[in-house]
Design an enzyme around this catalytic site. Structure first.
Site, PDB file in Angstrom:
ATOM      1  N   GLU A   1      64.309  12.668  94.611  1.00  0.00           N
ATOM      2  CA  GLU A   1      62.973  13.160  95.000  1.00  0.00           C
ATOM      3  C   GLU A   1      62.650  12.741  96.432  1.00  0.00           C
ATOM      4  OE1 GLU A   1      60.941  11.676  91.540  1.00  0.00           O
ATOM      5  OE2 GLU A   1      62.006  13.162  90.343  1.00  0.00           O
TER       6      GLU A   1
ATOM      7  N   GLY B   1      64.180  15.330  85.028  1.00  0.00           N
ATOM      8  CA  GLY B   1      62.891  15.869  84.624  1.00  0.00           C
ATOM      9  C   GLY B   1      62.965  17.286  84.086  1.00  0.00           C
TER      10      GLY B   1
ATOM     11  N   HIS C   1      66.548   8.015  95.969  1.00  0.00           N
ATOM     12  CA  HIS C   1      66.266   8.872  94.821  1.00  0.00           C
ATOM     13  C   HIS C   1      66.223  10.332  95.264  1.00  0.00           C
ATOM     14  CE1 HIS C   1      64.199  10.773  91.481  1.00  0.00           C
ATOM     15  NE2 HIS C   1      64.628   9.758  90.756  1.00  0.00           N
TER      16      HIS C   1
ATOM     17  N   GLU D   1      72.636  10.461  89.235  1.00  0.00           N
ATOM     18  CA  GLU D   1      71.555  11.291  88.715  1.00  0.00           C
ATOM     19  C   GLU D   1      71.765  12.738  89.165  1.00  0.00           C
ATOM     20  OE1 GLU D   1      67.912   8.708  87.711  1.00  0.00           O
ATOM     21  OE2 GLU D   1      67.701   9.404  89.769  1.00  0.00           O
TER      22      GLU D   1
ATOM     23  N   SER E   1      66.930  12.862  82.452  1.00  0.00           N
ATOM     24  CA  SER E   1      66.493  13.226  81.097  1.00  0.00           C
ATOM     25  C   SER E   1      67.093  12.350  79.999  1.00  0.00           C
ATOM     26  CB  SER E   1      66.762  14.714  80.821  1.00  0.00           C
ATOM     27  OG  SER E   1      66.044  15.524  81.734  1.00  0.00           O
TER      28      SER E   1
ATOM     29  N   ASN F   1      62.005   4.052  85.919  1.00  0.00           N
ATOM     30  CA  ASN F   1      61.476   4.590  87.173  1.00  0.00           C
ATOM     31  C   ASN F   1      60.174   5.324  86.860  1.00  0.00           C
ATOM     32  OD1 ASN F   1      60.924   5.824  89.577  1.00  0.00           O
ATOM     33  ND2 ASN F   1      62.665   7.250  89.499  1.00  0.00           N
ATOM     34  N   TRP F   2      59.071   4.661  87.182  1.00  0.00           N
ATOM     35  CA  TRP F   2      57.766   5.245  86.825  1.00  0.00           C
ATOM     36  C   TRP F   2      57.268   6.274  87.826  1.00  0.00           C
ATOM     37  CZ3 TRP F   2      54.644   0.354  84.802  1.00  0.00           C
ATOM     38  CH2 TRP F   2      55.138   0.016  83.536  1.00  0.00           C
ATOM     39  N   LYS F   3      58.008   6.465  88.914  1.00  0.00           N
ATOM     40  CA  LYS F   3      57.603   7.469  89.917  1.00  0.00           C
ATOM     41  C   LYS F   3      56.135   7.257  90.304  1.00  0.00           C
ATOM     42  CE  LYS F   3      61.281  10.292  88.132  1.00  0.00           C
ATOM     43  NZ  LYS F   3      61.917  11.572  88.021  1.00  0.00           N
TER      44      LYS F   3
END
Ligand code: PGA
Length: 227
Positions: A87, A157, A85, A151, A187, A7-9
């Site tokens: 975020e 993160g 997600h 998650e 992480s 997941n490169w965000k």
């Protein structure tokens, strides 16, 4: 076979995407999916790797500024999408209901889906983890193209990883509710990947920060290969 998703965000434009994918050679015995930001999807698909988007809308088209449809993703050659997600839930108002709509529509359109669930720090401290996971998982459909990613939000993160025991317990609960593969995210690094992936109900990983570097993501993929 373990599934390893990067997941490169909001990192890596088309140039860096091409650079990474030219250098990246995943080991045999694992399935790898790369999830770049929308603007880099075309460059990523051109590599021939399996590419997922980081989000997808539930309407085929329409006045939905800033969203992307299943049709557009399929035309680009994208094979799936992450939905829900944390975020998106934390910063962009994503709810269980919109996660349900996104997941159902994407699956119906023929995309694969990684649906993310996970409790906040304070929810874990209040002993609410199980209820939160039950609520978040209950809206997801049982489908053979659906994968859940557990998650824990306090581990994303932050460098704080769930212990293998915490991950295993959550994964077992999720699988009892919905019999689909469950990835761990939060992480994941080359140093902790092997012990997390060794848990019986951990079927792969969703990797953020450590997937941005070819060497570290390759090492995580290697940790998931059958020994
Ligand atoms: P992290 O992110 O690996 O950087 O913690 C995981 C994720 O958000 O999917």
């Amino acid at each position: 076979m373990a599934l390893l998703a990067a997941n490169w965000k909001m990192y890596k434009g088309p140039g860096e995407t091409r650079e990474f994918l030219a250098a990246f050679e995943p080991p045999d015995g694992v399935e790898v999916v790369i999830c770049p930001p929308f603007g880099s999807l075309g460059a990523a698909v051109a590599s021939g790797r399996t590419i997922f988007a980081q989000n997808v809308h539930w309407e085929d088209e329409g006045a939905f500024t800033g969203e992307v449809s299943t049709r557009i993703l399929l035309e680009l050659g994208v094979q799936g999408a992450i939905v829900g997600h944390s975020e998106r839930r934390q910063y962009f108002g994503e709810t269980d209901e919109t996660v349900r709509l996104r997941a159902e529509h994407a699956l119906a359109a023929g995309l694969r889906v990684i649906a993310c669930v996970g409790e906040l720090d304070e929810e874990r401290e209040r002993g609410e983890t199980e209820n939160v996971l039950r609520r978040q998982v209950s809206v997801l459909p049982e489908h053979d193209a659906l994968v859940v990613a557990y998650e824990p939000v306090w581990a994303i993160g932050t460098g704080k990883t769930a212990t293998p025991e915490i991950a295993q317990e959550a994964h077992a609960l999720i699988k009892a509710l919905l019999p689909v593969p469950v990835l761990y995210g939060g992480s994941v690094k080359p140093e902790n990947a092997a012990e997390l992936l060794a848990q019986p109900d951990v079927d792969g990983a969703l990797v953020g920060g450590a997937s941005l570097d070819v060497e570290s993501f390759t090492a995580i993929c290697q940790a998931a290969t059958p020994s």
